[in-house]
Design an enzyme around this catalytic site. Sequence first.
Site, PDB file in Angstrom:
ATOM      1  N   GLU A  58       0.867  -1.711  -0.012  1.00 50.13           N
ATOM      2  CA  GLU A  58       0.385   0.135  -0.327  1.00 50.13           C
ATOM      3  C   GLU A  58       1.413   1.146   0.191  1.00 50.13           C
ATOM      4  OE1 GLU A  58      -2.360  -0.971   3.530  1.00 50.13           O
ATOM      5  OE2 GLU A  58      -4.277  -1.429   2.090  1.00 50.13           O
TER       6      GLU A  58
ATOM      7  N   GLU B 263      -6.634  -6.502  -2.836  1.00 50.79           N
ATOM      8  CA  GLU B 263      -7.062  -6.946  -0.764  1.00 50.79           C
ATOM      9  C   GLU B 263      -8.762  -7.102  -0.547  1.00 50.79           C
ATOM     10  OE1 GLU B 263      -5.321  -5.241   2.173  1.00 50.79           O
ATOM     11  OE2 GLU B 263      -3.015  -5.951   1.381  1.00 50.79           O
TER      12      GLU B 263
END
Length: 880
Positions: free
Chosen positions: A484, A550
Amino acid sequence: MNLVHSRKIVLFLIFCLFVSVVWAGPVTELSNNWKCAPIAQVKASGEKVSQPGFSLSKWKPAVVPGTVLTTLLENKEVPDPFYGMNNEKIQDIYETGRDHYTYWFVNDFRKKAASGEQVWLHFRGVNYSCDVFLNGKKVNDEWHYGMFLRQVYNITELLAADGNNRLAVVVYPVDPVGNPNGGQGGDGVIARNVSHQYVAGWDWIQPIRDRNTGIWDKVTIETTQSVNLQNPHVVTSVPGVRLPGKNQDPAIIQTSAELVNAEGQSVTGKLIVEIGGKSVELEVTLDANSTKVVNLPELVFQNPKLWWPAGYGDQNLYSLTMKFMVDGKLSDEEQITVGIREIQRKWNEHTRSMQLAVNGQKIFIKGGNWIISDAMLRFTPERYDAEIRYHRDMNLNLIRIWGGALPERPEFYDACNKYGLLVIQDFWMSGDCNGRWVDPKKKDDQWTRRQYPDDHNLFVESAADMVKMIRNNPSLAVWCGGNEIAPPQDILDALRDSVLAKLDGTRWFISYSNSDSMSYNFLGGNGDGPYGIQPDSIFWQHRTWPFNSEVGSVGVGDAVSLRRFLPKENEVVPVEKPHSEAVTDDVWTYHKYIGYGKSIEPYGQATDMEDFARKAQLVNYNQYRALMEGFSSHMWDWYTGSIIWKTQNTWTALRGQMYDYYLDPNACLYGLRNGSEPLHVMCNPVTKMVSVVNNGFTEQNDLMLVAKAYDMKGNENFITQVIVYINPSSTKPIMSVAGSLKQAGGDTDGSFLLLQLQNQKQEVLSENLYWFPNAAGVYSGLQAMPASKLQVSAKIVENNKVVVMLKNPEDAPVAFFNRLAVVDAETLERVLPVFANDNYVSVVPGAEKTIELECPQASGNNWKISVEGWNFANQYFPTN
């Protein structure tokens, strides 16, 4: 940027290109007879400790590979931190100081160097820093540090003349250790090291008290002659578009290696590569005490058996031998497992996301996020094999290794090669610790955290070494800069332009896991998630990110699983606190329980923990079946792939897992297995539109779709039988069954829908049974369902395999949601791991099912089979 060393990144890159380590030649692992002691109890120097005569009488047995905490646990000096709240009883390094977990590790081993031999000492992983001594002499010229940087030392001249040697290693923890204050990675400063970040705690784990200090990976002794062959590199090219199982056009194999001449004089010899009866060779001259990278001529491989991802073809593997010969004698040799394949990528303008291809064929990604096999680094090839096999059995084709953990071990990749799981390998960054967000729990401000780790050079050097260690694996598909968040610019530039370009150059590199270059974020937010329970309809009807890195949900195991780590007094129904992730029971909260919201209530209020866990499995199955079916229903239209957060747990957490820490599957695994079938029939839970998915590369002709509805008493309502044709790699709607479900009493009591795809031999290729609530959204019919009349028989058909026959009579209700397990005949404890071709199975009236259960690691076969269903009380059946 606070650099610990003054060397520049470019110098590290030059170093990484020419000096590294690999496991080769005759190798002995030092895994037994280790002893250890805390540094506070050892007043002697390393030179003295490493002398064979130094007394170790008061030292304790040590676990190597392992950590200080695994050693303390093995010696029963700490309680099991995975049980209850035992972790709170173990001292945390943040409170004790680093010396408390700083330890000496000693091993006595036998080794002599024969004439002309070179002996090498390898460490595959020490956390975090160390000094090494052998037979009274210091081995490493400079203090070693960095969790992921391998070490190699030529110890030929340090070996004892009589062959009795003592190795002594003092291991220091990470610095800083981080405050485990409840944040993601605690206060974040753990990321100032080049190590894993989860050890300071995360939303799925409590802190690891020693931060995994120790000699955590293999220690080996390698013997070669004058030239040591290191870091072999194999690249396979498969031009064009291929089909599995066909005669293939040639593939190209390119190879290279680093050759280390340990002699004080030049050496001339031949570097030879052999694979599949073909060989190439090259004469090489090496200067004295030098290292040289040698590229061999390319090898054209005729009609190769190709390697394919799971669900698309076979995982054909070859053994490639690379050896260096001097005067006709073997100096060193490597055996490398090779899968001949080529991975490509292409931007999909329609979905606005990347799509992956293997051997020219596009692959719809059905993946799972992986953290680490064991939070305390207790790795074994057997456990890796079991976990990756579970992922294959879920009909997944990719695993992403999350960036707050580690570069996975060669044994992990061995299993992925074997079972056909593509891999995205993250480097060691996370948005939480490395500054993507403002976070009040973090010690440093966002801009300071953005420059973590302290030593950028060490990060790049470790990355280069990791690339060399795992780059030959056919399963490795993608490199990722971090979770991320992209690394700081200088690290990012070095990774992309130097490390990967020079040491690999064949794989896609994405700067961070939810980058727009992977999946364009046109929806706002972070570009991944959500992570909690959702209505099944959401997965079908609500569009999310086009390649979601995700997306996750719940994952509580059944009562047998929960009792392994919940104390008796905590075997309760979790009650969620308003506006909080916590529940009223402290142990459930401590183990990071993620709530089921209102999803249990339609099945009836849970009366106790066992009843809650039983009903949770129905939710689990539906949640993950719907997740993957929803994504598949929009294949190549909305999506090019989806990766579930997460499919396994490193600890006894109460969230996001297809099987528990003890390798016991729950219904998530089998719901996902069903929804991810390569050829699959499915039903939209909102519109009741039946569709067929074909993930294969060829058209499917003359399939027969059979649809039937059943009421709660087992009465059948035939819906249709129709021929289906479907193109390769596509999804096709067939018909709505909404009206037929109402006729089966669905509005009043709910109903079952049985869907089958059959071939011309009437063999069932795909079967799917849905259970739908009544018009009010309540499973009233299930709550009052008649008892099952299921008939069960079992027999052992070969070593470690049982076949179970399930038969449901004509005049019976559906035998609904039966959980099968292999148990020890005397203790009735489950045998684990167990691999089943199906589980949580339902059998309609007049039907039979055959379930295969395999226990490859089980010793003996004195077993019974336990069967427990929604309307079938738990019973044990003998294996004949």
